[in-house]
Design an enzyme around this catalytic site. Structure first.
Site, PDB file in Angstrom:
ATOM      1  N   ARG A   2       0.846  -1.197   0.000  1.00 44.69           N
ATOM      2  CA  ARG A   2       0.000   0.000   0.000  1.00 44.69           C
ATOM      3  C   ARG A   2       0.883   1.248   0.000  1.00 44.69           C
ATOM      4  O   ARG A   2       1.847   1.346   0.738  1.00 44.69           O
ATOM      5  CB  ARG A   2      -0.892  -0.024   1.249  1.00 44.69           C
ATOM      6  CG  ARG A   2      -1.786   1.191   1.385  1.00 44.69           C
ATOM      7  CD  ARG A   2      -2.731   1.035   2.561  1.00 44.69           C
ATOM      8  NE  ARG A   2      -3.777   0.060   2.280  1.00 44.69           N
ATOM      9  CZ  ARG A   2      -4.591  -0.446   3.205  1.00 44.69           C
ATOM     10  NH1 ARG A   2      -4.456  -0.089   4.458  1.00 44.69           N
ATOM     11  NH2 ARG A   2      -5.524  -1.312   2.857  1.00 44.69           N
ATOM     12  N   ARG A   6      -1.863   6.723   6.540  1.00 44.44           N
ATOM     13  CA  ARG A   6      -1.819   7.708   7.619  1.00 44.44           C
ATOM     14  C   ARG A   6      -0.514   8.489   7.734  1.00 44.44           C
ATOM     15  O   ARG A   6      -0.446   9.492   8.420  1.00 44.44           O
ATOM     16  CB  ARG A   6      -2.122   7.014   8.957  1.00 44.44           C
ATOM     17  CG  ARG A   6      -3.606   6.878   9.226  1.00 44.44           C
ATOM     18  CD  ARG A   6      -3.837   6.296  10.604  1.00 44.44           C
ATOM     19  NE  ARG A   6      -3.596   4.855  10.624  1.00 44.44           N
ATOM     20  CZ  ARG A   6      -3.437   4.136  11.728  1.00 44.44           C
ATOM     21  NH1 ARG A   6      -3.466   4.729  12.914  1.00 44.44           N
ATOM     22  NH2 ARG A   6      -3.238   2.838  11.666  1.00 44.44           N
ATOM     23  N   TYR A 132      -8.223 -15.173   7.880  1.00 45.82           N
ATOM     24  CA  TYR A 132      -9.004 -14.086   8.487  1.00 45.82           C
ATOM     25  C   TYR A 132     -10.409 -14.564   8.853  1.00 45.82           C
ATOM     26  O   TYR A 132     -10.921 -14.282   9.935  1.00 45.82           O
ATOM     27  CB  TYR A 132      -9.129 -12.903   7.523  1.00 45.82           C
ATOM     28  CG  TYR A 132      -8.036 -11.875   7.640  1.00 45.82           C
ATOM     29  CD1 TYR A 132      -7.966 -11.022   8.738  1.00 45.82           C
ATOM     30  CD2 TYR A 132      -7.079 -11.741   6.645  1.00 45.82           C
ATOM     31  CE1 TYR A 132      -6.969 -10.074   8.837  1.00 45.82           C
ATOM     32  CE2 TYR A 132      -6.075 -10.785   6.734  1.00 45.82           C
ATOM     33  CZ  TYR A 132      -6.022  -9.957   7.832  1.00 45.82           C
ATOM     34  OH  TYR A 132      -5.039  -9.019   7.938  1.00 45.82           O
TER      35      TYR A 132
END
Lengths: 324, 324
Positions: A2, A6, A132
């Site tokens: 990615r 932030r 997950y």
């Protein structure tokens, strides 16, 4: 890996007004977020902003993003849970129903960007998605999924097969929308020993990567903690292997041979050094593949939220100086 | 690896009346818990029941055991936090002040058991203790400690030096109390790349292992996720390397050469197969070291709480059949 996030003030600014899910699933926002790192750093490629778990949500698994990470509210652990999953509509624009949003974002990015800038799509690999779903939330060593492949291997295989079909279709839809290459993240598969990796991760990666290959684009396979399975990754059908910070690049080249590109592998934590240290670490990461035309510089895992911008700048200066 | 625990009904029975901390720090209870697996399975060695983090608590770091694992209530992240730590009194019988309880438990075990049954002490290695202290609670990839070694390497080195001194003294006290060998758990050090491992884990392991060597006993070094650093582990001074389930034993032997014993490496999750599968997996784990006199069979990580007793029995039958 990615690119947005932030660590960028412009991302944090936008994030004040929108949730993470909105920023991923509303193409206006997702295009903007995807372009933020490109505008600032002029990367060679733009990674579409989205999350690997939306595909599974579109199969009927309720998902929540919390401060501690994503959580599947109804973990999939038995046949009834499996039956409750349905085929995803990978092209539906309704974010509740499908993953068409990522295709629309890719389409707009491809229209916006000059042709020499690649647009990268991505997906989670079947084992990682299954992990997950089974764990519910991220556990340090995947004890529950590792237990389940021993306890109920047939159940896990059924789950993996369904996820592989969905993921193959999903990545093909991304390529049709304009992705020039795709990344397949089998982030969790490094918790498996070699035999279990060969049985529960690799064949499903190969199914997905085989489907991508029919579309004629490059595919990049990432596994975190991959040192024990590098050779196997080389047989997956990926045209690029993305390696984590613990796997030396030159050693990986010796193990997989030629004919496959290698991507990686700077530890994202190295970006917390002063700029001179960042430069040194970047050069050190590249050292083992000096002169190797099949090397794509990258981090060895996702960039950390509080990474200083000055470090990314120092990194790019070092890498670009070396690549000239 | 820990032998006692929740998979044993007799452990769960005792646990109803006592907290985990009581069971570790009251020698009457700790002796009983340490002996439970020996009575049931007649293992070749008895591992003392205790926790690696009590040493750090005895240095002044408030510690709490929660359902999600241990938590340091005041993480150590700056010089003031470091100053607040003091030397532990490794021989004090008061569990609030020192770790003398583990020495007393070892003393009683050594008195109780026949001489051919080894009593094993253990400690956390400095990097792993530092990681716990810095992170506060267990994080999946140690992002905070990896960041700190880049941001404040001098601080981390000070912390590691203090922990190394304390750990060396602690293990020597265990040997003086009667431990026939000790295990050093650097469980978290596998999150480090090779260079960082060489700088922030290995030298401190060597300090501790060097001190143990002066006492003339064997030492066992464990790192989880060790495939990229097996050779380095071989230079630590440990006389035995304990390998996780992702590191093939035969390949490790080729990498470290002769003159060092290898321990491991069955995936604890394999114990959730039917007995026939457990036997097959155990034989498969041992295959690479067939005929190698320097192999100690073990799990590749701690036994999981819900492991069926029948699996442990099947495992022992397979291993003992093979060792005859």
């Amino acid at each position: 890996m990615r690119q947005a996030g932030r660590y960028l003030p412009e991302y944090r600014e936008l994030r004040k007004a929108h949730s993470f899910v909105e920023m991923c699933t509303q193409p206006d926002l997702a295009v903007e977020v995807s372009l933020q790192p490109f505008r600032r750093f002029a990367f060679d490629a733009v990674v579409v902003f989205y999350d690997i778990l939306f595909l599974v949500e579109a199969m009927g698994a309720p998902l929540k993003f919390t401060d501690d990470g994503p959580v599947f509210l109804e973990p999939v652990r038995g046949d009834d849970d499996l039956k409750a999953l349905h085929e995803p509509d990978v092209r539906s624009a309704d974010p509740q129903k499908g993953t068409g949003a990522v295709c629309e974002t890719i389409r707009r990015l491809r229209e916006t960007l000059p042709p020499e800038i690649a647009v990268l799509g991505f997906a989670g690999a079947p084992f990682t998605l299954a992990a997950y779903l089974v764990e519910g939330s991220f556990q340090r060593s995947g004890d529950r999924i590792r237990r389940l492949i021993n306890e109920e291997p047939a159940f896990v295989r059924s789950l993996l097969e369904r996820l592989a079909r969905a993921t193959a279709e999903y990545l093909c839809a991304q390529v049709e929308a304009g992705a020039d290459a795709v990344q397949l993240f089998d982030t969790w598969a490094g918790v498996l020993g070699r035999d279990a990796f060969r049985e529960f991760a690799l064949p499903y990666e190969s199914t997905v990567l085989g489907a991508v290959a029919t579309k004629g684009v490059h595919s990049i396979l990432y596994v975190n903690g991959c040192s024990h399975i590098v050779e196997d990754m080389g047989t997956s059908g990926a045209t690029v292997l993305s390696l984590d910070w613990r796997q030396d690049l030159g050693e990986a080249r010796r193990r997989v041979g030629q004919g496959i590109a290698l991507q990686g592998n700077l530890d994202p934590a190295a970006l917390f050094q002063p700029p001179e240290g960042v430069r040194r670490s970047a050069l050190c990461s590249m050292e083992g593949l000096r002169g190797d035309p099949g090397h794509i510089f990258n981090l060895g895992h996702g960039i950390l939220p509080e990474t200083p911008i000055a470090s990314v700048e120092a990194l790019l200066e070092a890498v670009r100086g070396e690549s000239r």
